[in-house]
Design an enzyme around this catalytic site. Structure first.
Site, mmCIF file in Angstrom:
data_model
loop_
_atom_site.group_PDB
_atom_site.id
_atom_site.type_symbol
_atom_site.label_atom_id
_atom_site.label_comp_id
_atom_site.label_asym_id
_atom_site.label_seq_id
_atom_site.Cartn_x
_atom_site.Cartn_y
_atom_site.Cartn_z
ATOM 1 N N ASP A 1 -8.923 -11.331 0.079
ATOM 2 C CA ASP A 1 -8.847 -10.021 -0.685
ATOM 3 C C ASP A 1 -9.075 -9.152 -1.458
ATOM 4 O OD1 ASP A 1 -6.376 -7.901 -1.771
ATOM 5 O OD2 ASP A 1 -5.131 -9.088 -2.234
ATOM 6 N N LYS B 1 -8.272 1.883 -4.510
ATOM 7 C CA LYS B 1 -8.395 1.877 -5.913
ATOM 8 C C LYS B 1 -9.701 2.189 -6.009
ATOM 9 C CE LYS B 1 -5.153 -1.264 -5.394
ATOM 10 N NZ LYS B 1 -3.907 -0.813 -6.438
HETATM 11 C C1 LMR Z 1 -0.770 -3.631 -8.750
HETATM 12 O O1 LMR Z 1 -0.681 -4.725 -8.295
HETATM 13 O O2 LMR Z 1 0.171 -3.374 -9.583
HETATM 14 C C2 LMR Z 1 -1.193 -3.284 -7.755
HETATM 15 O O3 LMR Z 1 -1.337 -3.876 -6.240
HETATM 16 C C3 LMR Z 1 -0.363 -2.200 -6.915
HETATM 17 C C4 LMR Z 1 0.321 -2.720 -6.043
HETATM 18 O O4 LMR Z 1 0.859 -1.822 -5.177
HETATM 19 O O5 LMR Z 1 1.082 -3.460 -6.492
#
Ligand code: LMR
Length: 396
Positions: free
Chosen positions: A215, A250
């Site tokens: 990931d 991001k």
């Molecule tokens: C997070 O972990 O805050 C981000 O990956 C956004 C999400 O979709 O959870």
């Protein structure tokens, strides 16, 4: 007329909703103007805003001027987008013809496709998952019918990776099991494997015949674009089969546009083509074709040398701010010193759920139940108040 004994929509059990999405709603509902949202992972600058990157804005303008049709692009989405990502995501493996990539709606879309094609390839595969992990990982894997095997990844007391436990868990994997690995900027802990640890993990993955699924949602926000890709590249060096679920949400700041890609490597070009045909059929069943705009914007940036250079400057600035805020928090209290040695958008504070809840009610500070907080969730102005409230909560 359905009675209550006949299963129907009316007899569905209550849903256990995703804790991060629930947190967004909770924070939005708080009327206090001084509230601090360090919940969901969205970059904020020193002023506390999530700006659209210059390179992205410029690309959107170019796109508006140049785009002549909104006709369908097909299941692969923007082919050029996936091609231009290759040097960034695959590094020295960019020209490997055994790797194919396809555009997906965000990293989530890529992960879901990855789990689903892995389930199809081997229904008995188990997903070896370190905990804690991103709350959406387990349901996404389990949603495809894959069994998830959890192992302890992080020692929350000592603030270090439980590396021996991780290696033991991977050693106990069966050939064909899936090793889900965070490429960089571990979510939620910020505790990244160092290069030696990556090598050791890679060795076990090969020895046990595991399939790594990386990931890679935060490339460039940890140590740097190349450094953050190195773990995945080391796996590509030696593994016949690797999947990489990538996100631009991001590192290009295009969160709501949902921009990602799934890269799949198998041992031969033909088998990759066949696996990808299945991936595309699955995508067809779920979303047919990925949304175009964000992918087209990223593609437009990457097609233009000047815009690409500017994007990299902006990415470097985001990373510098992340590391700067980490250093400031770490200096505030010896109990928070570990935060300077972690990477990416998140770390976990040494707070229990009661302390997290009291920060919400007393100080209007919203972080995940686990104590995970978005390191750059607050403005520069709010940072001292955030630190003071956290220290008070730790003392309390
Ligand atoms: C997070 O972990 O805050 C981000 O990956 C956004 C999400 O979709 O959870």
């Amino acid at each position: 007329m359905l009675d209550m004994l006949t299963p129907s929509l009316a007899t569905l059990p209550p849903v256990e909703s995703d804790s991060l999405l629930a947190l967004i709603a909770l924070c939005n509902a708080d009327p206090r103007p001084e509230k601090i949202d360090v919940g969901v992972g969205v970059y904020r600058d020193g002023a506390g805003t999530t700006p659209i990157l210059r390179a992205v804005k410029a690309a959107e303008k170019l796109l508006w001027e140049r785009q002549e049709s909104k006709g369908y692009l097909g299941g692969r989405g923007d082919v050029e987008f996936a091609k231009l990502l290759r040097p960034i995501v695959l590094g020295r493996h960019a020209d490997d013809e055994r790797i194919d990539g396809v555009q997906t709606p965000g990293g989530c879309g890529a992960l879901r496709l990855a789990f689903q094609v892995l389930k199809l390839a081997n229904p008995y595969a188990r997903v070896l998952m370190g905990t804690p992990t991103w709350p959406n990982h387990p349901p996404m894997a389990e949603g495809t019918g894959l069994e998830v095997v959890r192992y302890p990844f992080y020692d929350a007391e000592r603030r270090v990776i439980r590396f021996d436990a991780m290696l033991d868990a991977l050693q106990a994997g069966r050939p064909g099991d899936v090793a889900l690995l965070h490429g960089c900027c571990h979510n939620p802990t910020g505790a990244d494997l160092d290069p030696q640890q990556w090598q050791a993990v890679t060795r076990v993955v090969v020895e046990r015949g595991l399939i790594p699924l990386v990931d890679l949602a935060y490339q460039g926000l940890g140590r740097g674009l190349d450094e953050d890709g190195e773990g995945a590249w080391g796996l590509l060096d030696v593994c016949d089969e690797v999947l990489i679920a990538q996100s631009c949400d991001k590192n290009f700041g295009v969160y709501r546009d949902r921009v990602g890609a799934l890269f799949v490597k198998t041992s031969a070009k033909d088998s990759t083509a066949n696996a990808m045909a299945h991936v595309l059929q699955m995508a067809r069943e779920m979303w047919s074709m990925p949304p175009d705009h964000g992918g087209a914007v990223v593609r437009t940036v990457l097609q233009d040398e000047a815009l690409t250079a500017d994007w990299k400057v902006e990415l470097d600035a985001m990373r510098a701010r992340l590391n700067g805020v980490r250093a400031q928090i770490a200096r505030a209290d010896p109990r928070l010193a570990y935060i300077a040695g972690q990477y990416g958008m998140f770390s976990m504070l040494p707070l229990n759920f009661d302390q997290v809840k009291s920060l919400r009610t007393k100080s209007a500070i919203y972080m995940a139940d686990s104590g995970r907080f978005n390191v750059v969730g607050m403005s520069d102005e709010a940072l001292p108040r955030f630190i003071a409230a956290v220290v008070e909560a730790m003392d309390g």
